[in-house]
Structures are given as structure tokens and as C-alpha cells.
Design an enzyme around this catalytic site. Sequence first.
Site, PDB file in Angstrom:
ATOM      1  N   HIS A 141       0.837  -1.209   0.000  1.00  0.00           N
ATOM      2  CA  HIS A 141       0.000   0.000   0.000  1.00  0.00           C
ATOM      3  C   HIS A 141       0.868   1.254   0.000  1.00  0.00           C
ATOM      4  CE1 HIS A 141      -3.367  -2.626   1.158  1.00  0.00           C
ATOM      5  NE2 HIS A 141      -4.149  -1.641   0.734  1.00  0.00           N
ATOM      6  N   LYS A 162      -0.461   4.820   4.640  1.00  0.00           N
ATOM      7  CA  LYS A 162      -1.324   3.862   5.361  1.00  0.00           C
ATOM      8  C   LYS A 162      -0.796   3.629   6.780  1.00  0.00           C
ATOM      9  CE  LYS A 162      -3.727  -0.532   4.912  1.00  0.00           C
ATOM     10  NZ  LYS A 162      -4.990   0.067   5.341  1.00  0.00           N
TER      11      LYS A 162
HETATM   12  P1  NAD Z   1      -7.578   9.386   5.166  1.00  0.00           P
HETATM   13  O1  NAD Z   1      -6.693   9.632   6.339  1.00  0.00           O
HETATM   14  O2  NAD Z   1      -7.257  10.012   3.858  1.00  0.00           O
HETATM   15  O3  NAD Z   1      -9.093   9.797   5.530  1.00  0.00           O
HETATM   16  C1  NAD Z   1      -9.694   9.627   6.795  1.00  0.00           C
HETATM   17  C2  NAD Z   1     -10.522  10.864   7.054  1.00  0.00           C
HETATM   18  O4  NAD Z   1     -11.290  10.662   8.244  1.00  0.00           O
HETATM   19  C3  NAD Z   1      -9.662  12.124   7.245  1.00  0.00           C
HETATM   20  O5  NAD Z   1     -10.121  13.134   6.365  1.00  0.00           O
HETATM   21  C4  NAD Z   1      -9.930  12.501   8.696  1.00  0.00           C
HETATM   22  O6  NAD Z   1      -9.926  13.903   8.903  1.00  0.00           O
HETATM   23  C5  NAD Z   1     -11.326  11.923   8.886  1.00  0.00           C
HETATM   24  N1  NAD Z   1     -11.691  11.803  10.312  1.00  0.00           N
HETATM   25  C6  NAD Z   1     -10.930  11.323  11.317  1.00  0.00           C
HETATM   26  N2  NAD Z   1     -11.597  11.457  12.480  1.00  0.00           N
HETATM   27  C7  NAD Z   1     -12.786  12.034  12.191  1.00  0.00           C
HETATM   28  C8  NAD Z   1     -13.898  12.448  12.983  1.00  0.00           C
HETATM   29  N3  NAD Z   1     -13.916  12.282  14.317  1.00  0.00           N
HETATM   30  N4  NAD Z   1     -14.967  13.002  12.357  1.00  0.00           N
HETATM   31  C9  NAD Z   1     -14.969  13.166  11.016  1.00  0.00           C
HETATM   32  N5  NAD Z   1     -13.929  12.822  10.220  1.00  0.00           N
HETATM   33  C10 NAD Z   1     -12.852  12.263  10.816  1.00  0.00           C
HETATM   34  O7  NAD Z   1      -7.643   7.798   5.015  1.00  0.00           O
HETATM   35  P2  NAD Z   1      -8.205   6.936   3.776  1.00  0.00           P
HETATM   36  O8  NAD Z   1      -7.077   6.487   2.907  1.00  0.00           O
HETATM   37  O9  NAD Z   1      -9.382   7.609   3.165  1.00  0.00           O
HETATM   38  O10 NAD Z   1      -8.687   5.616   4.553  1.00  0.00           O
HETATM   39  C11 NAD Z   1      -9.625   5.686   5.600  1.00  0.00           C
HETATM   40  C12 NAD Z   1      -9.871   4.286   6.138  1.00  0.00           C
HETATM   41  O11 NAD Z   1     -10.508   3.479   5.135  1.00  0.00           O
HETATM   42  C13 NAD Z   1      -8.600   3.508   6.531  1.00  0.00           C
HETATM   43  O12 NAD Z   1      -8.890   2.730   7.668  1.00  0.00           O
HETATM   44  C14 NAD Z   1      -8.336   2.644   5.323  1.00  0.00           C
HETATM   45  O13 NAD Z   1      -7.577   1.501   5.607  1.00  0.00           O
HETATM   46  C15 NAD Z   1      -9.751   2.270   4.946  1.00  0.00           C
HETATM   47  N6  NAD Z   1      -9.955   1.807   3.564  1.00  0.00           N
HETATM   48  C16 NAD Z   1     -10.834   0.778   3.418  1.00  0.00           C
HETATM   49  C17 NAD Z   1     -11.159   0.326   2.159  1.00  0.00           C
HETATM   50  C18 NAD Z   1     -12.215  -0.748   2.026  1.00  0.00           C
HETATM   51  O14 NAD Z   1     -12.562  -1.110   0.886  1.00  0.00           O
HETATM   52  N7  NAD Z   1     -12.759  -1.237   3.123  1.00  0.00           N
HETATM   53  C19 NAD Z   1     -10.566   0.915   1.025  1.00  0.00           C
HETATM   54  C20 NAD Z   1      -9.666   1.964   1.221  1.00  0.00           C
HETATM   55  C21 NAD Z   1      -9.373   2.424   2.500  1.00  0.00           C
END
Ligand code: NAD
Length: 273
Positions: free
Chosen positions: A160, A164
Site C-alpha cells: 500500500h 497507510k
Molecule cells: P484518510 O486519512 O485520507 O481519511 C480519513 C478521514 O477521516 C480524514 O479526512 C480525517 O480527517 C477523517 N476523520 C478522522 N476522524 C474524524 C472524525 N472524528 N470526524 C470526522 N472525520 C474524521 O484515510 P483513507 O485512505 O481515506 O482511509 C480511511 C480508512 O478506510 C482507513 O482505515 C483505510 O484503511 C480504509 N480503507 C478501506 C477500504 C475498504 O474497501 N474497506 C478501502 C480503502 C481504504
Amino acid sequence: MAANDMRLVVVGAAGRMGQALIRVIHETEGVTLHAAVGREGSAFIGKDAGEIAGVGPLGVPVSTDPLQAFLDAEGVLDFTTPATSVTFAGLAAQARIVHIIGTTGCSIEDEEKFKAAARHARVVKSGNMSLGVNLLGVLTEQAARALPATGWDIEVMEMHHKHKVDAPSGTALLLGEAAAKGRGIDLASQSVRVRDGHTGARPVGTIGFATLRGGSVVGDHSVILAGEGELVTLSHSARDRSIFARGAVAAALWARDKKPGFYSMLDVLGLSR
Ligand code: NAD
């Protein structure tokens, strides 16, 4: 917006997945962006969610008030952090709406809280929302069942992007679980998550994990079944975050008329048995 559109809230709206979700909602028929929620103190609060996601103004400012956002909403798309998803699960349960959880790195205690919330909300949670990876999980289970543990070692390898924060990835664990299910073993007690130094020979029947991080890789996963003189590799490469966002929106539409409960993408895709 059509009258029957499903009203969806994107939480973590300014994140990598948040922006992908806003774009996919914008281009998908039958759903509309009802509200967008960001982190307290984020520079994006008050900005238009569509502008942040690059689709032009949508008239939906990013707020810090999930309670207000969930009011009159039908579903929440949540790719944030484990603690944030636990909080939102409680609020989605109170509002009795759909909660799609893509957040990875959640603890066993977190999972218990999601399951408790699923008594009132329709929760779909998956470490990977793409069709391809869920199919890969089914194939992994079949391969692990077919190839005996005495002659075949299973390794899950993932790579990744450098931002991450959790390892192994939620998808690697999902694939490990599928392999463990195929073998009829418990992943937690049979997995080897780290190797360093003089480890000794590989214990028979274990499932190993290898984690690579770097650059902008969206998500590459391989399940390697290594036998004497032959190797079977099942792999998936995600080229674009929209595959997860499309899966999440499809999950929300699927869950719209379901009973409260805890579902997976295998249920959504009709791949569960
Ligand atoms: P990222 O850090 O770019 O985004 C996370 C967002 O959540 C940030 O903008 C942050 O400000 C926000 N956030 C944190 N606390 C918050 C709160 N209390 N209230 C509102 N917003 C809040 O991360 P990302 O790459 O978008 O990934 C996010 C998650 O999704 C990770 O755990 C990642 O592993 C997961 N993910 C899962 C899949 C899937 O298919 N299940 C795919 C991609 C990513």
C-alpha cells in the site's frame, strides 16, 4: 435529485476515500449526498464537499456535527478511523439508518461495538469493498481447502501507499480469514504476522503475512500457495479508489430495505454461502 434517491452522508469527507465517495455518489443514479462530515479543526470545515472532491459545487458544506447530518439521512458511508467509526456506529444505531464501515485496523472490542450497534442499524462492514477482492476471498478459501496444509504453505503479501497507518491491511486479514476458513483453522492462533532474525523453520499449517509500504500504491494483494516444486498465486491489484467507493454505495443501496443486522460485502454481492 430524484424523490426516491437514497440520502447518504459521507463522514471523513476530506479524506482520500471520502473524496472518492463524494465523486461516486455524484455520478451514481439513485443516491444523493445529503451531508458531509469532517474532523473538528480540519481546514475543510465549511467548504463545499463537491469542490473538495473536484466535481464542482454541490451545495453541501462539510460540517462537524454528525447528529445534525444523520437527521433525515438514510445511510452513512464511513472510511475514517476505528474510534471515529465506533462513535458513528452508536449514532447510526440511534438514527436506525444504514452504516457502511470501510475503516480498517479495528480491534476485537471495536468489532463487538459494531455488532451491538447492528441490533438497531443495518451495518455492512468489510476490509475491502471491491467485487474483485471479495471474489479473490472466495477463491482463496477454495484453494486453501483443496491444497493440504502438510504440502502447501500459505503466505499473504500486500503493498500500500506510504500514508497507510495499519498493518497488515484489512484486505490481507480478510484473505487470511478466507484461507483459515478453507483450512478449518483459527487465524488468530495460526498466523505469523512478523518475521525477524533467527526465526527457525516455518511452522506447518501457519498463514504468513508480509507487508510492503511505499509510494502511491492503492492496494496490491497476493495469496501465495507454495508447494514442493510449484507455486499458485492468486492476486488483485486496485488501480483506483473508486472501486471501493462504488462497492460502498452499492452496499448502502442493498442494505436500504434490509432488517437491522451485521452484514459483509459477501452478502451484498451474493457470494456468501
Ligand atoms: P484518510 O486519512 O485520507 O481519511 C480519513 C478521514 O477521516 C480524514 O479526512 C480525517 O480527517 C477523517 N476523520 C478522522 N476522524 C474524524 C472524525 N472524528 N470526524 C470526522 N472525520 C474524521 O484515510 P483513507 O485512505 O481515506 O482511509 C480511511 C480508512 O478506510 C482507513 O482505515 C483505510 O484503511 C480504509 N480503507 C478501506 C477500504 C475498504 O474497501 N474497506 C478501502 C480503502 C481504504
